[in-house]
Design an enzyme around this catalytic site. Sequence first.
Site, PDB file in Angstrom:
ATOM      1  CB  THR A  29      -5.356   8.174  24.929  1.00  9.52           C
ATOM      2  OG1 THR A  29      -4.481   7.530  24.290  1.00  9.52           O
ATOM      3  CG2 THR A  29      -6.634   8.358  23.744  1.00  9.52           C
ATOM      4  CE  LYS A  38      -3.063   6.941  20.948  1.00  6.69           C
ATOM      5  NZ  LYS A  38      -2.560   7.078  22.366  1.00  6.69           N
ATOM      6  CE  LYS A  80      -8.953   5.912  27.189  1.00  7.93           C
ATOM      7  NZ  LYS A  80      -7.574   6.184  27.546  1.00  7.93           N
TER       8      LYS A  80
END
Length: 1436
Positions: free
Chosen positions: A464, A542, A610
Amino acid sequence: MPLTRLRSFLCFLLSCGTEPVFHSDLIFGAFEQHLALIAESSQDSGRDCLDLNKIMARPKVALIGDGEGDFAALRTHIASRILDKGFNVAEVDVTQSSDLSDESVATASEQAIKDAGVILVAVSNTRISECLRSVTISELSDGAVVLICSPVTPRELMTVEKSFSVEREDMQLVDAPLTRTFDGTLMMVASGAADAVTKCRDVLHAIDDNFLDIEGGLGTSSKLRMVDDLLFGVHLAAAAESMALGACAGLETQILYDIISNAAGSSRVFANLVPHMLKAKDGPIAKLDQVYNQLGFILDEAKGLKFPLPLTAVAHQQVVNGCASGYKNEKCSSLFKIWEKIIASSTASSSSVGNVGTMDELAKVALKVDSVAFIGLGAMGFGMASHLVKEGFTVRGYDVYEPSMERFVKAGGIPSKSPEDCAKGAKVIILMVTNEDQAESVLYGQQGAVQGIAEGCTVVLCSTVSPAFVMRLETRLAAEGRDLQLVDAPVSGGVAKAADGTLTIMASGSEEAFKRAGSCLLAMGANVYVLKGGAGLGSSVKMVNQLLAGVHIAVSAEAMAFGVRLGLESRSLYDFIEKSNGCSWMFTNRVPHMLSSDYTPLSAVDIFVKDLGIVFSEGKRLCVPLPVASTALQQYLLSAAAGWGRLDDSAVVKVFEKMTGITIQSKTFSSEPAIGKGADIPVIPKDATLNSLPPEWSEDPLDEIKRVEKEGRAKVLVVLDDDPTGTQTVHDVNVLTDWSVDVLKEEFDKKPACFFILTNSRALNHEEAAELTVEICKQVVAAASAAGDIGYTIEPNAAASVIGESDAWIICPFFLQGGRYTINDIHYVADENMLVPAGSTEFAKDAVFGYKSSNLLEARNLQSPILINGGNNDEWVEEKTEGRVAAKDVASISIDTIRKGGPAAVCQTLCSLKKGTVCVVNAASERDVEVFAAGMMRAEAMGKQFLCRTAAAFVSARIGLRPTVPLTPKDLGSLNTTGGLIVVGSYVPKTTKQVEEARASCKDLVWINVDVASVTSDTLTREVEIEQAALSATQALTAGMDTVIMTSRDLVTGSSKEESLKIGLSVSSALVEVVKRISVRPRYILAKGGITSSDVATKGMDVRKALVVGQALPGVPLWQFGPGSRHPGLPYIVFPGNVGGTDALAKVVQQWSKPPSNATKDMLQEAKRGGYAIGAFNVYNMEGILAVVAAAEAEKSPVILQIHPASLRSGGLPLVAACLSAAKSSTVPVSVHLDHGDQKQDTLQAICSGFNSIMVDGSKLSFHDNIQFTRTLARAAHAKGMLVEAELGRLSGTEDGLTVEEYEALLTDTKQAEEFLGETKVDALAVCIGNVHGKYPASGPKLKLDLLQDLNLVAERHNAVLVLHGASGVPDRDVKACIDRGVVKFNVNTEVREAYMDIFKTQHKDLVDVLRSSKQAMEKVIVAKLRLFGSSGKAT
């Protein structure tokens, strides 16, 4: 009644009604529908369909409702349902008049409610209050119930109830809001007084056959609805925001919806409302103003409770914006239109095809791949890579974590030395690393993959990362000029789906890239979305998914916390939301973690810091405001800042728990229910269960046990313990780590009641543990024989092979201090006031020692059958013996037998058992275990032999020990002044909570974190981590600071129990190595966890024998190391991982920390008792400080660093800090003292600056002014626990610029001293007996020793000590004479200062030489003084 007659009767009935009392269209429609259904089933219009008598017997229901708006259809449905069930319904439509006081409506209302047993209210939430006020309470029939199906706030509901009760005490309210789920199902939850709900139960069933009757009283249902509305509103705002971001990122919104609705970011709101946003779609969904009102009510309620709802507030602002923009009366999905204005683009989708390829299409073009490189073998990566191996791919792998590499090799993979080595020859390189930095490093860092990449290779990035990073990477790879392609393929689905190749993969890239890597993608994923349009689209999808997932976790935490604050039980709230519109995939997946308070990381808080950081950055890059996502990010940042970053992302709820004091954990929740016969074992109330048992056996069985012991008829109890924590209940018992025959014989010769052999077999696998057990048992048999055939009972398969088959194996896991109870053969663990089946607790989840059964007759997983206190010994037999002993072959001794029959009944039962039987002992108190032990000893006296697998409570009962109070440091005598060492290795959630509490409560602890990844990595990384930790710990302990060495809370497990055990051993061995390298003796050692405590003792401290002296807390053993260990006599606290409350560790650490003492006072009092004096040396700079401390350490002498006000004004706080730091880090007692504080401001500054003691000098004042000045400052200093010295009399001479002429000097008067000490309460008195500051004349001092003698008597009467200033130049004989007459402190300045100044009279090479020489010169003078004062060698 035939249908035709029923229809005629109905028409007649309707013609008699007068609007608005009866709503004829509604009633007629409902009956027509009912008749049609009957006709359809019977096909006979003459067949009887209803019993009219039953219809007329139903209670009358008055229905007050809206005829317009969102509640119109709902009201119609309610009326239809209750009419269908045969109720007599009178309806009032309040929409016919805007003013409910309208006479016609009021009259209709009175007629409708007259004689009604149930008044059912179904209006919009904006009209509920005025509607209820329109009810003429006096017209209600006796015992009538008002059933409120409208949404109403709990506070408003309480107000209504109060106002109704004033006029009619017999009238009751039931709160039953009715909602329709997205699938059209009606959902009704009713709450109120039990008898009120009972009265209207038939009506509730008529409306909803499956209505829920919720405990908690009136308002509970509305509170549940309120939490559901909160989730609905935030999910709505997040859905709109996420789709807008997707549109701006270039994604086709229909495709985005198709993917997300099947991924972790989905919710019921997203799945059902986004289609309305994308297309004009019909359907009964709420209007925007309804959401506006609902969120407004929620925020008002939260404001009253002073409870923060950040996500709800920001969602409400979005809805406010929508209403203000003209969409108030439109569907709530119109919120998208606001975003279309903001982003100047439509989110609507024109097509769902054309921009995404199918898996079948990909399979047709995918090329065969011979070799694959896989970099990143973490939890997900390992599963993906090993599955590729299973699918027939040749896979080379690389990971920095060596155990993962070893696992990969066992799975059939090929290891690599570096990313570059891994990439050589590969056609496809797959990256599954944590973040962009790691991706950059493995590709372009030292020995990066790009250096070894082959021409025509394709890189598949599954991590990711931000879309911007992907696009930059695609450009960089293309610039290499080697025909390198990139597939952007982030994945979703978790570890299990990674391992079986069923991930969801959102892939984007060029057609050529898909051809080259397609076969790998198809092998790894069950749902592969082929997004056409170039790399970056996959990461964009995503990103949107993570936006939603992150928000959904954060709002789940917010909602659950708010619900608990409202007074809802968290498990009931979860069950309700799971069925409601406010549910999301993340809610059902993460809230169970909150309910069980198990934050073992599956996906950490730091991950969403994150991921939402990526969302935030992309929003900034695309100029898209993201208020909901940004607010959620702040929640994760708060959680990370609080130290919870490495916990599971569900730990974001701890922010609310910490801020508001609520607790989400449910006492009735089990995320992993027991299996087999124990699968349906419920959580039960502790107190009620224990109180329901028969009374305990009345006689004290310990008297019998002690008598048998005293008469020498008892066998020696030999306890084989797999870790040190099993000594939890004993005292004055030896523990051996050496089982040689000679050592064991020596122990048998002492004829003890009991001794322990520490086997540490928890660190061994099953086969190794069995071999060790056999070895130890052989040694025990030989030693007992050599000691004269001493009888013994040993604490079951391996032991039998040596000592012969026993009559029975005893299983007794009761342990009060650990909250362990066995009732009806079920083993429970107490959690506050609930008993939780052991198989459903956190301890059952251990990667190595876990289990599933709570029923002791079902257990199957025996690690090491001989161990008394092994691992999780609660769940036994069938599971623990892997089926070798079936549950049907297991006997048990019940609590009834123990409590009603006593030791005799126990003995009879044991003697009747078939040889070799496994027998479970039920127990719910220590008396139960004591009764069993007494009965077992009777059976042993009759020749029976038993092997026992028990918890610690059995040992103390078997040898007749009564509980003792916990020991404190004072009970062990004087301990040294270094810091205590705390070593934490246990990973159970209870330990993590205890560590967090200790960090919050014990502010002076030094925390040293040993990184698990580093110590399980390559040799060099491991060595650096260990050496750094050991050095830091040595420095902190030397400075007297209590120090915690702990492993990072990242729980690293292997693919099997054996591999998890290997990882655990690697971590434990690193902790041991750190302990071994600590060069200073700690004040005490505390080890947390079984394997850790064993290894620290045996490997870190070389302990061969120790004495269990007692307990530091109930259930927490306290040892003292025996001869031959590194530190004989050292206190060793063995703290089990599963014992004590959240604050238990903090309590022990606080109790064993160095007591906050007055260093100067302790020093002087010890000198008084020992007949010596302490030297107090004035210091001005670093060289002086170092000289004093170095001399004191060399002489092993206590010493005082003094700062004069003149030097304090010059050196300031840095000089004070340097002194305090030197005192803390010294290996001998050093205190810091203010000398001659003659100014109030200077002295007060010293009191607040960390000095250990002060001198208040009012000697220049008159006697009475001196008393007043000294008393004022003494009180301030004493309040801080400081020693106070004062001066009476006046010394002549000069010191630090202060000069007193000889004619001003005054000797101390004894009468004044008496009064002075009584008034000021000072602790030390500086006296003038002819001593002076500075140099004495050539003839020397003329000290009045007889005066000193008298002053000492005065001081002793006031518990004070004497101090002599001006010690420089006093002859040795006079110094000794002063000590003999009570002087315990000498001030030294002139001689040391002159030694420093003399250095400058000689030439030196440079400044460093000056510093060294001056320190040595001063140190020489100080050493001589310390020896003269008699303090050398007195440091303790």
